[in-house]
Design a protein around this motif. Structure first.
Motif, PDB file in Angstrom:
ATOM      1  N   GLN A 279       0.820  -1.211   0.000  1.00 38.28           N
ATOM      2  CA  GLN A 279       0.000   0.000   0.000  1.00 38.28           C
ATOM      3  C   GLN A 279       0.857   1.265   0.000  1.00 38.28           C
ATOM      4  O   GLN A 279       0.426   2.317  -0.468  1.00 38.28           O
ATOM      5  N   HIS A 280       2.080   1.179   0.518  1.00 42.37           N
ATOM      6  CA  HIS A 280       2.967   2.338   0.550  1.00 42.37           C
ATOM      7  C   HIS A 280       3.741   2.507  -0.752  1.00 42.37           C
ATOM      8  O   HIS A 280       4.294   3.588  -0.988  1.00 42.37           O
ATOM      9  N   LEU A 281       3.801   1.477  -1.568  1.00 43.02           N
ATOM     10  CA  LEU A 281       4.614   1.555  -2.778  1.00 43.02           C
ATOM     11  C   LEU A 281       3.957   2.369  -3.884  1.00 43.02           C
ATOM     12  O   LEU A 281       4.618   2.661  -4.888  1.00 43.02           O
ATOM     13  N   GLY A 282       2.686   2.719  -3.734  1.00 40.62           N
ATOM     14  CA  GLY A 282       2.041   3.563  -4.731  1.00 40.62           C
ATOM     15  C   GLY A 282       1.663   2.812  -5.987  1.00 40.62           C
ATOM     16  O   GLY A 282       1.511   1.583  -6.002  1.00 40.62           O
ATOM     17  N   ASN A 283       1.543   3.540  -7.094  1.00 35.22           N
ATOM     18  CA  ASN A 283       1.081   2.964  -8.347  1.00 35.22           C
ATOM     19  C   ASN A 283       2.179   2.818  -9.399  1.00 35.22           C
ATOM     20  O   ASN A 283       1.968   2.177 -10.425  1.00 35.22           O
ATOM     21  N   PHE A 304       0.620 -10.021  -2.411  1.00 33.41           N
ATOM     22  CA  PHE A 304       1.148  -9.011  -3.330  1.00 33.41           C
ATOM     23  C   PHE A 304       0.061  -8.431  -4.233  1.00 33.41           C
ATOM     24  O   PHE A 304       0.370  -7.751  -5.205  1.00 33.41           O
ATOM     25  N   SER A 305      -1.183  -8.720  -3.897  1.00 30.91           N
ATOM     26  CA  SER A 305      -2.262  -8.283  -4.793  1.00 30.91           C
ATOM     27  C   SER A 305      -2.355  -6.773  -4.875  1.00 30.91           C
ATOM     28  O   SER A 305      -2.775  -6.225  -5.903  1.00 30.91           O
ATOM     29  N   ALA A 306      -1.973  -6.062  -3.810  1.00 31.77           N
ATOM     30  CA  ALA A 306      -2.065  -4.598  -3.812  1.00 31.77           C
ATOM     31  C   ALA A 306      -0.787  -3.930  -4.275  1.00 31.77           C
ATOM     32  O   ALA A 306      -0.710  -2.688  -4.283  1.00 31.77           O
TER      33      ALA A 306
END
Length: 888
Positions: A279-283, A304-306
């Protein structure tokens, strides 16, 4: 003991010739480099003072080596560096002073090193450094101060102000507790190592680390993450925080650090932490995600889905036990239909050093862009074809150090682009004809450390068009006969240029069959070391006309000299390693065709001379290693001495050999000195063979005389009436006839017999002597077996001593069989006895036996007294035979 001096000298002298130095070894790969490791040197001067004095390679100490490029003085006991110690070393690029006892760097310690690029001072108790000590090092690129004892980080930073080209600084394990400093680091510094210190916060101020790109803070005590907020780290691209008691998610929340710049290894994230991290790694696309040593045991539930698209994922050093589905690697947006082009997909996946024992058939499904997969150092036992079905872009597959025992047919058939396959360190015992099918691009195959016992040409046919490197070292290949029952195993590998077959277990290949390497027309390097070869076929290397490197090192197992003509086809060979192969001589038949050979390693052989004709044939030779060969200073090496390059100083014991002895006419003196010795050595074995028993008899007779002398002083007494000397072959007659006939009530004699009356634990010779001298008479039961026995001969000799020397009638001879004169003539030891004594013959007729017993009892009752004249023979003896024997 003192630590050895490590000195590596890189001299800018093209085409330097190779010869021996007293304390250094010239590198075979780079003739401008010299190794002085483990020479127990005390200073640098002793390492280089025997270099040849010439305009290009100056000799003497280091100040006379202005072209020196590399100097290593590690692992010594240097306690200080005097000012000007390195003057005139303006060309020096690398200086290694590690593992010494340096405590201080004075102002002029490094003076003159204007071009120094790398300075290594790790593992020194360095506590003080003059403010200008590093000022002469204007070109310094790397400074290693690992495990130093400098007082503070501020002291170090202020000493670096003049190093405007410094890029790497290592201050790990230096007991630093703070990063506060009034001096800024050089703007050029991009890599800073501060691991294994006592830092509790990044209290460096906002400007100190603004230019750093790689920062190592592992294994400190940093728990205050707010200290990162006030530090400018806008250029940081890599940050390692392993071993610190901090919460990485708090760090990401309070600081401006890009999440993709962190190395998340060793932060104990666990499976739940991976989901939070995504969630912190962004897009945006993550170039590399490092998750080593995080205690991850399973990846069910799509952790790792997100995550955004990841190009390289490292999950090594975790506790993964199985891989079941690729969903844990693919985000949900990668499963559904996409309106825009798909983002970059996973290219590199590291799952090595886990405990994966099961690889599901669909565990890697969907990873169509993967080019590198590491599954080494796990517990895999089986591989299935569907597991690799989607990996059509895979280039490198590492399966080393698992427990794979069988390669099923066409298990890698989908990997048409695979170039590197590493299966080393498994339990593979054989390859099938279809084990490598489908690998149309394979160039490197590693099968070392398995248990392969046999190889055939059909196994490598699927990769015959592309395979270039094949490693079969440490397997169980063995050949015990020179006959080749099957076609050569490498006959289809026409593009292979590197073949490794060293160290076959348990005892090596032993024999290299004829035409074993047939078909390897492009081979450049061949490794056959540690195979304990007994025999090599003379035509084994005939097809290797392009071979440039060959190693047969440590193959000595009774092979001794190589067969003539073995290297006749290796016209392109440049490097040959024959270390410890049992060579006794060098001949033109073996080495005469190696005109392009540049380096030859012959260490640890049994060479006593170096053939001068071979030296002349090796015209291109530049490096020759003869260490630990028993070369002798003899005239046979005189021609070799002239072949060695000459220098201003002697080059060891062969070069300094006094050649005047080769021209002395010393043949007569040598003959006069050696001829008597040789004659004596020739006569001694003959004397031993002819007179051994005679000498031994005289020794025992001397002992008997001494024993009898003491008996005379003590008074004569007899324990037995007669000692019976007989051979074991006649034991039946003695026990059945002689014993009962003499010890019965009629005879009333007490006999001494071997098996009954010898004292247990006493020497057999002492038993014989004591029995003869404790008996009034000695009965010799003579037969052909008796005459051939050495022990019986000793007994009659000892008994005859009393007969001749003491003039006592003690000997009674009983013949059990008629022995012709021609047989008796060979036993000259009995001649003297039979001339003085008659004998009694045992009659086979029962009617004549009473007379035999009567004569024998009469002989035993005869008095044993000294006589002045010859003893009278007994009546009733066989006179004709006695007369014939007395004529001998």
């Amino acid at each position: 003991p003192s630590f050895p001096l490590l000195a590596s000298l890189l001299l800018l002298v093209p085409g330097a010739s190779a010869y021996g130095f007293r304390n250094c070894i010239q590198s075979m790969v780079d003739p401008r480099s010299f190794r002085c490791i483990q020479r127990f040197l005390s200073d640098v001067a002793s390492a280089v003072d025997d270099l040849p004095a010439s305009p290009t390679v100056p000799a003497a100490s280091s100040r006379h080596l202005p072209q020196l490029r590399k100097l290593g003085l590690a692992y010594n006991r240097l306690e200080m560096i005097e000012d000007g110690a390195f003057e005139n070393l303006g060309a020096l690029v690398t200086l290694n002073l590690s593992y010494n006892r340096l405590t201080n760097l004075s102002e002029g310690a490094l003076h003159g090193l204007s071009n120094l690029t790398h300075l290594f001072l790790q593992h020194n108790p360095l506590s003080t450094m003059h403010p200008s000590a590093l000022q002469p090092l204007g070109h310094l690129h790397t400074l290693d101060l690992f495990s130093s004892r400098l007082a503070s980080f501020d002291e170090v930073a202020c000493r670096l102000q003049s190093l405007l080209r410094l890029r790497v600084l290592n201050l790990c394990h230096s007991n630093l507790s703070s990063l506060s400093s009034c001096c800024l680091l050089p703007p050029s510094l991009s890599t800073l190592h501060l691991c294994n210190n006592s830092l509790q916060a990044v209290d460096s101020g906002p400007q100190l680390l603004r230019h750093v790109r790689r920062l190592d803070l592992a294994y400190n005590n940093i728990s205050n993450v707010t200290s990162f907020a006030g530090t400018q780290l806008q250029k940081l691209r890599y940050l390692l925080l392993k071993g610190n008691p901090l919460d990485v998610f708090d760090l990401l929340n309070v600081s401006r650090l890009p999440p993709s710049s962190l190395d998340y290894s060793g932060l104990r994230l666990g499976r739940e932490g991976v989901s939070r991290l995504c969630q912190h790694l962004g897009n945006g696309t993550v170039r590399r995600l490092l998750l080593q040593s995080n205690g991850i045991q399973e990846l069910e539930g799509k952790p790792f889905s997100a995550c955004p698209p990841v190009r390289a994922l490292d999950l090594s050093w975790n506790k993964l036990r199985s891989l079941r589905c690729a969903d844990w690697l693919l985000g949900e947006e990668q499963h559904g239909a996409l309106q825009s082009p798909p983002p970059p997909r996973l290219r590199t996946l590291h799952l090595n050093i886990n405990t994966i024992a099961y690889l599901h058939k669909h565990a890697l499904k969907g990873l169509r862009a993967l080019t590198e997969l590491r599954l080494d150092n796990n517990l895999l036992t089986d591989l299935y074809r569907p597991s690799f079905a989607d990996l059509r872009s895979l280039v490198t597959l590492n399966l080393r150090n698992n427990r794979i025992s069988v390669l099923f047919p066409c298990v890698f058939s989908s990997l048409s682009r695979l170039q590197i396959l590493d299966l080393g360190g498994n339990n593979i015992r054989r390859l099938g004809s279809q084990s490598l099918c489908g690998l149309h691009s394979l160039t490197k195959l590693y099968l070392d450390g398995n248990h392969i016992k046999e190889i055939s040409s059909d196994e490598f046919r699927p990769v015959q068009a592309t395979l270039q490197v094949l490693d079969l070292g440490g397997n169980s290949l063995e050949y015990i006969t020179k006959r080749q029952h099957k076609p050569p195993p490498f006959r289809y590998l026409h593009r292979l240029y590197d073949l490794k077959l060293p160290g076959q277990r348990p005892y090596g290949m032993k024999i290299i069959p004829p035409q074993f390497f047939r078909g390897l027309s492009a081979l450049r390097e061949l490794f056959l070391a540690e195979n304990k070869l007994l025999s090599i076929s003379p035509d084994a290397f005939d097809d290797l006309r392009q071979l440039q490197y060959l190693s047969l090192a440590d193959s000595s197992n009774g092979m001794q000299d190589l067969p003539p003509g073995i290297f006749k086809s290796l016209v392109c060979l440049q490097r040959l390693n024959l270390e410890n192969v049992g060579l006794h001589s060098l001949t033109l038949e073996v080495f005469g065709n190696l005109g392009n050979l540049t380096s030859l390693l012959l260490a640890k052989n049994q060479l006593q001379t170096f053939n001068a004709s071979v030296a002349r044939a090796l015209g291109a030779l530049r490096y020759l290693d003869l260490r630990k060969c028993p070369l002798s200073c003899t005239c046979e090496n005189l021609a070799c001495q002239g072949w060695l390059p000459r220098a201003g100083q002697p080059l060891g014991y062969v070069y300094s050999f006094d050649t005047h002895v080769c021209f002395l006419d010393a043949g007569l003196y040598l003959f006069s000195a050696t001829a008597p010795v040789l004659l004596l050595l020739t006569l001694l074995p003959l004397l031993h063979h002819r007179a051994y028993w005679r000498l031994k008899y005289h020794f025992y007779i001397l002992r008997s005389w001494a024993n009898e002398h003491w008996r005379r002083q003590d008074g004569e007494s007899f324990q037995y009436d007669a000692f019976v000397s007989y051979n074991s072959a006649d034991e039946g007659w003695v026990l059945e006839q002689l014993g009962p006939g003499l010890e019965s009530s009629q005879g009333s004699f007490r006999l001494c017999l071997h098996h009954r009356d010898f004292e247990v634990g006493k020497s057999i010779v002492d038993n014989i002597v004591d029995s003869i001298y404790h008996s009034r008479k000695t009965i010799c039961v003579i037969s052909r077996s008796y005459l051939q026995s050495e022990w019986c001969s000793l007994e009659i000799q000892l008994a005859s001593y009393r007969l001749f020397e003491e003039l006592k009638d003690v000997l009674v001879m009983v013949f059990l069989e008629a022995i012709p004169e021609r047989e008796l003539s060979a036993y000259h030891r009995m001649r003297k006895v039979m001339l003085r004594k008659t004998y009694i013959s045992w009659p086979p007729e029962p009617a004549a036996q009473p007379l035999f017993w009567s004569k024998l009892r009469k002989a035993l009752r005869g008095r044993c007294a000294e006589e002045d004249e010859e003893l009278h023979p007994l009546d009733g003896g066989d006179e004709p035979l006695l007369e014939s024997v007395s004529q001998l």
